[in-house]
Write an enzyme that holds these catalytic residues in place. Structure first.
Site, PDB file in Angstrom:
ATOM      1  CG  ASP A  15      -6.175   2.044  18.650  1.00 51.25           C
ATOM      2  OD1 ASP A  15      -6.884   2.824  17.998  1.00 51.25           O
ATOM      3  OD2 ASP A  15      -5.807   0.934  18.218  1.00 51.25           O
ATOM      4  N   GLY A  18      -0.453   4.615  -1.017  1.00 50.38           N
ATOM      5  CA  GLY A  18      -1.661   5.070  -0.330  1.00 50.38           C
ATOM      6  C   GLY A  18      -1.361   6.235   0.601  1.00 50.38           C
ATOM      7  CD  GLN A  19      -5.525   8.801   3.795  1.00 44.76           C
ATOM      8  OE1 GLN A  19      -5.341  10.022   3.919  1.00 44.76           O
ATOM      9  NE2 GLN A  19      -6.434   8.168   4.521  1.00 44.76           N
ATOM     10  CB  ILE A  20      -0.911   4.902   5.846  1.00 46.01           C
ATOM     11  CG1 ILE A  20      -2.239   5.167   6.552  1.00 46.01           C
ATOM     12  CG2 ILE A  20       0.149   4.501   6.868  1.00 46.01           C
ATOM     13  CD1 ILE A  20      -2.832   3.976   7.274  1.00 46.01           C
ATOM     14  CD  GLN A  51      -0.144  -8.502   1.206  1.00 45.96           C
ATOM     15  OE1 GLN A  51      -0.204  -8.163   2.388  1.00 45.96           O
ATOM     16  NE2 GLN A  51      -0.325  -7.640   0.216  1.00 45.96           N
ATOM     17  N   GLY A  54       0.842  -1.211   0.000  1.00 44.77           N
ATOM     18  CA  GLY A  54       0.000   0.000   0.000  1.00 44.77           C
ATOM     19  C   GLY A  54       0.867   1.247   0.000  1.00 44.77           C
ATOM     20  CG  HIS A  95      -7.217  -0.779  15.028  1.00 45.23           C
ATOM     21  ND1 HIS A  95      -6.990   0.416  15.675  1.00 45.23           N
ATOM     22  CD2 HIS A  95      -7.545  -0.447  13.757  1.00 45.23           C
ATOM     23  CE1 HIS A  95      -7.167   1.414  14.832  1.00 45.23           C
ATOM     24  NE2 HIS A  95      -7.517   0.919  13.654  1.00 45.23           N
ATOM     25  NE  ARG A 142      -6.607   7.743  16.768  1.00 49.96           N
ATOM     26  CZ  ARG A 142      -7.163   7.007  15.829  1.00 49.96           C
ATOM     27  NH1 ARG A 142      -7.719   5.832  16.131  1.00 49.96           N
ATOM     28  NH2 ARG A 142      -7.193   7.405  14.574  1.00 49.96           N
TER      29      ARG A 142
HETATM   30  P1  NAX Z   1      -5.364   4.034   1.005  1.00 49.53           P
HETATM   31  O1  NAX Z   1      -6.597   3.516   0.342  1.00 49.53           O
HETATM   32  O2  NAX Z   1      -4.972   5.463   0.858  1.00 49.53           O
HETATM   33  O3  NAX Z   1      -4.111   3.168   0.520  1.00 49.53           O
HETATM   34  C1  NAX Z   1      -4.141   1.773   0.470  1.00 49.53           C
HETATM   35  C2  NAX Z   1      -3.205   1.376  -0.629  1.00 49.53           C
HETATM   36  O4  NAX Z   1      -3.101  -0.047  -0.606  1.00 49.53           O
HETATM   37  C3  NAX Z   1      -3.713   1.759  -2.030  1.00 49.53           C
HETATM   38  O5  NAX Z   1      -2.699   2.501  -2.692  1.00 49.53           O
HETATM   39  C4  NAX Z   1      -3.982   0.431  -2.694  1.00 49.53           C
HETATM   40  O6  NAX Z   1      -3.700   0.448  -4.079  1.00 49.53           O
HETATM   41  C5  NAX Z   1      -3.019  -0.483  -1.933  1.00 49.53           C
HETATM   42  N1  NAX Z   1      -3.351  -1.904  -1.970  1.00 49.53           N
HETATM   43  C6  NAX Z   1      -4.587  -2.481  -1.973  1.00 49.53           C
HETATM   44  N2  NAX Z   1      -4.466  -3.819  -2.063  1.00 49.53           N
HETATM   45  C7  NAX Z   1      -3.136  -4.084  -2.112  1.00 49.53           C
HETATM   46  C8  NAX Z   1      -2.390  -5.270  -2.219  1.00 49.53           C
HETATM   47  N3  NAX Z   1      -2.988  -6.462  -2.303  1.00 49.53           N
HETATM   48  N4  NAX Z   1      -1.041  -5.182  -2.241  1.00 49.53           N
HETATM   49  C9  NAX Z   1      -0.420  -3.991  -2.190  1.00 49.53           C
HETATM   50  N5  NAX Z   1      -1.082  -2.817  -2.084  1.00 49.53           N
HETATM   51  C10 NAX Z   1      -2.424  -2.875  -2.051  1.00 49.53           C
HETATM   52  O7  NAX Z   1      -5.507   3.630   2.536  1.00 49.53           O
HETATM   53  P2  NAX Z   1      -4.700   4.176   3.798  1.00 49.53           P
HETATM   54  O8  NAX Z   1      -5.388   5.366   4.333  1.00 49.53           O
HETATM   55  O9  NAX Z   1      -3.268   4.277   3.461  1.00 49.53           O
HETATM   56  O10 NAX Z   1      -4.978   2.993   4.845  1.00 49.53           O
HETATM   57  C11 NAX Z   1      -4.426   1.713   4.659  1.00 49.53           C
HETATM   58  C12 NAX Z   1      -5.035   0.731   5.645  1.00 49.53           C
HETATM   59  O11 NAX Z   1      -4.731   1.118   6.976  1.00 49.53           O
HETATM   60  C13 NAX Z   1      -6.565   0.649   5.576  1.00 49.53           C
HETATM   61  O12 NAX Z   1      -6.948  -0.721   5.651  1.00 49.53           O
HETATM   62  C14 NAX Z   1      -6.997   1.358   6.843  1.00 49.53           C
HETATM   63  O13 NAX Z   1      -8.268   0.935   7.276  1.00 49.53           O
HETATM   64  C15 NAX Z   1      -5.897   0.973   7.776  1.00 49.53           C
HETATM   65  N6  NAX Z   1      -5.740   1.761   8.999  1.00 49.53           N
HETATM   66  C16 NAX Z   1      -5.332   1.094  10.108  1.00 49.53           C
HETATM   67  C17 NAX Z   1      -5.070   1.752  11.303  1.00 49.53           C
HETATM   68  C18 NAX Z   1      -4.618   1.006  12.510  1.00 49.53           C
HETATM   69  O14 NAX Z   1      -4.454   1.646  13.556  1.00 49.53           O
HETATM   70  N7  NAX Z   1      -4.399  -0.311  12.482  1.00 49.53           N
HETATM   71  C19 NAX Z   1      -5.280   3.221  11.423  1.00 49.53           C
HETATM   72  C20 NAX Z   1      -5.286   3.924  10.114  1.00 49.53           C
HETATM   73  C21 NAX Z   1      -5.948   3.195   8.979  1.00 49.53           C
HETATM   74  O15 NAX Z   1      -7.328   3.434   9.031  1.00 49.53           O
END
Ligand code: NAX
Length: 328
Positions: A161, A14-16, A114, A11, A189, A164
């Protein structure tokens, strides 16, 4: 100079990912004397791979002295090859009207694949940290696929968490954040998580002797921490990204720092009443870099026991949704 470690990130565009990669490359995650090679994995989608190219260009443009190479790929067998750390951030987001069970199943498929590939090609000392939601259960699925790597190498992130919760206690008590310690997250989570305030300390004293408003601790505090992700979405129009990247930096930094005490989601050994084999947030102490022991023995009162029972129930339910995906 140490030899570089390989850090795989899914990912990555993505934004993270956008907030995370620069922290890793700058040394914030592994320290100022540890060079890294970033192995960036994106979904096989043209738009995502194009965006990844842009992120890699920006990494180049930072001229980070510790960054010794960048791999860009949509092939997990290339991306996880010889990786010492696998940071599993990418996941499918929950779409409108989508049931939790369907999200679990869709993401489960990603984490089966994975888990298998990491087990086959990652370094012998590989550590895996899962962020993509539902993080605890995705982590359990990935770990269940591994035959070579032991289950305790697979952790999921509850550090956001914890951070926070630490922040909210400091604000309520009117003290500097650094005065708050020993606040740990138990369970999933998700909003069901339990931030165990009774063991927290403020300036070395029990938090409950500094914040005496029990109703606030039991309701407002727990709810604010549990629903913080939704509050960020409501305010920002997008989910937490910089704070999530920061939390993952903290998660890994604590895991490579012997003596650090922190919360991570790990395979339950039955401690604190969690079902054996669910991945639950717990307090841990890092022993050697990348390894840890669960800290046992914090006494739980009836309120804490009921909160832990509720979050354990949700984890057990999630496990039942994906039971067919687990390899034992
Ligand atoms: P984004 O949708 O901005 O980015 C996710 C990225 O993952 C995308 O670029 C997508 O193309 C890529 N992706 C999807 N399937 C893939 C795969 N099979 N292999 C490689 N890349 C793949 O999401 P983002 O805001 O970056 O969040 C990522 C994940 O973190 C989400 O599932 C989100 O729910 C989770 N979070 C978890 C948190 C935690 O505390 N555990 C907090 C923050 C966040 O909500």
């Amino acid at each position: 100079m140490k030899s570089p470690i390989r850090v795989a990130v899914t990912g990555a565009a993505g934004q993270i990912g956008y907030a995370l990669l620069f922290r890793i490359a700058s040394g914030a995650m592994f320290g100022p004397d540890q060079p890294v090679i970033l192995q960036l994995i994106e979904a096989p989608v043209e738009k995502a791979l194009k965006a990844l190219e842009g992120v890699a260009m920006e990494l180049d443009d930072c001229a980070f002295p510790l960054l010794k190479g960048i791999v860009q790929t949509s092939d997990p067998a290339v991306g996880f090859k010889d990786a010492n750390w696998c940071l599993l951030v990418g996941a499918k987001p929950r779409g409108p009207g989508m049931e939790r069970a369907d999200l679990l199943k869709d993401n489960g498929k990603i984490f089966i694949g994975q888990g298998q590939i990491i087990d086959a090609v990652a370094a012998a000392d590989a550590r895996i940290a899962v962020v993509g939601n539902p993080a605890n259960t995705n982590c359990m699925i990935a770990a269940s696929q591994a035959k070579r790597l032991p289950a305790d190498r697979f952790t999921a992130m509850v550090r956001l968490d914890q951070n926070r919760a630490q922040s909210q206690l400091a604000i309520k008590a009117g003290v500097d954040l650094t005065k708050v310690s020993d606040i740990f997250i138990y369970g999933n989570h998700s909003p069901s998580m339990f931030p165990a305030f009774a063991h927290a300390k403020i300036d070395g004293k029990p938090a409950t002797s500094v914040i005496t408003d029990t109703a606030w601790l039991q309701t407002t505090f727990c709810e604010t921490v549990g629903k913080r992700g939704a509050a960020i979405i409501a305010a920002r129009g997008a989910s937490s990204a910089a704070s999530a990247a920061n939390a993952l930096t903290d998660h890994v930094r604590s895991l490579v720092t012997p003596g650090a005490i922190h919360s991570i989601a790990v395979k339950s050994n039955g401690a604190y009443g969690f079902d054996a084999d669910v991945w639950a947030g717990m307090p841990v102490r890092t022993t050697t870099p990348g390894s840890y022991e669960i800290i046992q023995g914090y006494a739980m009162d009836d309120f804490a026991k009921s909160k832990i029972a509720a979050t354990n129930k949700e984890l057990v339910e999630e496990r039942s949704f994906v039971a067919s995906m687990l390899t034992s």
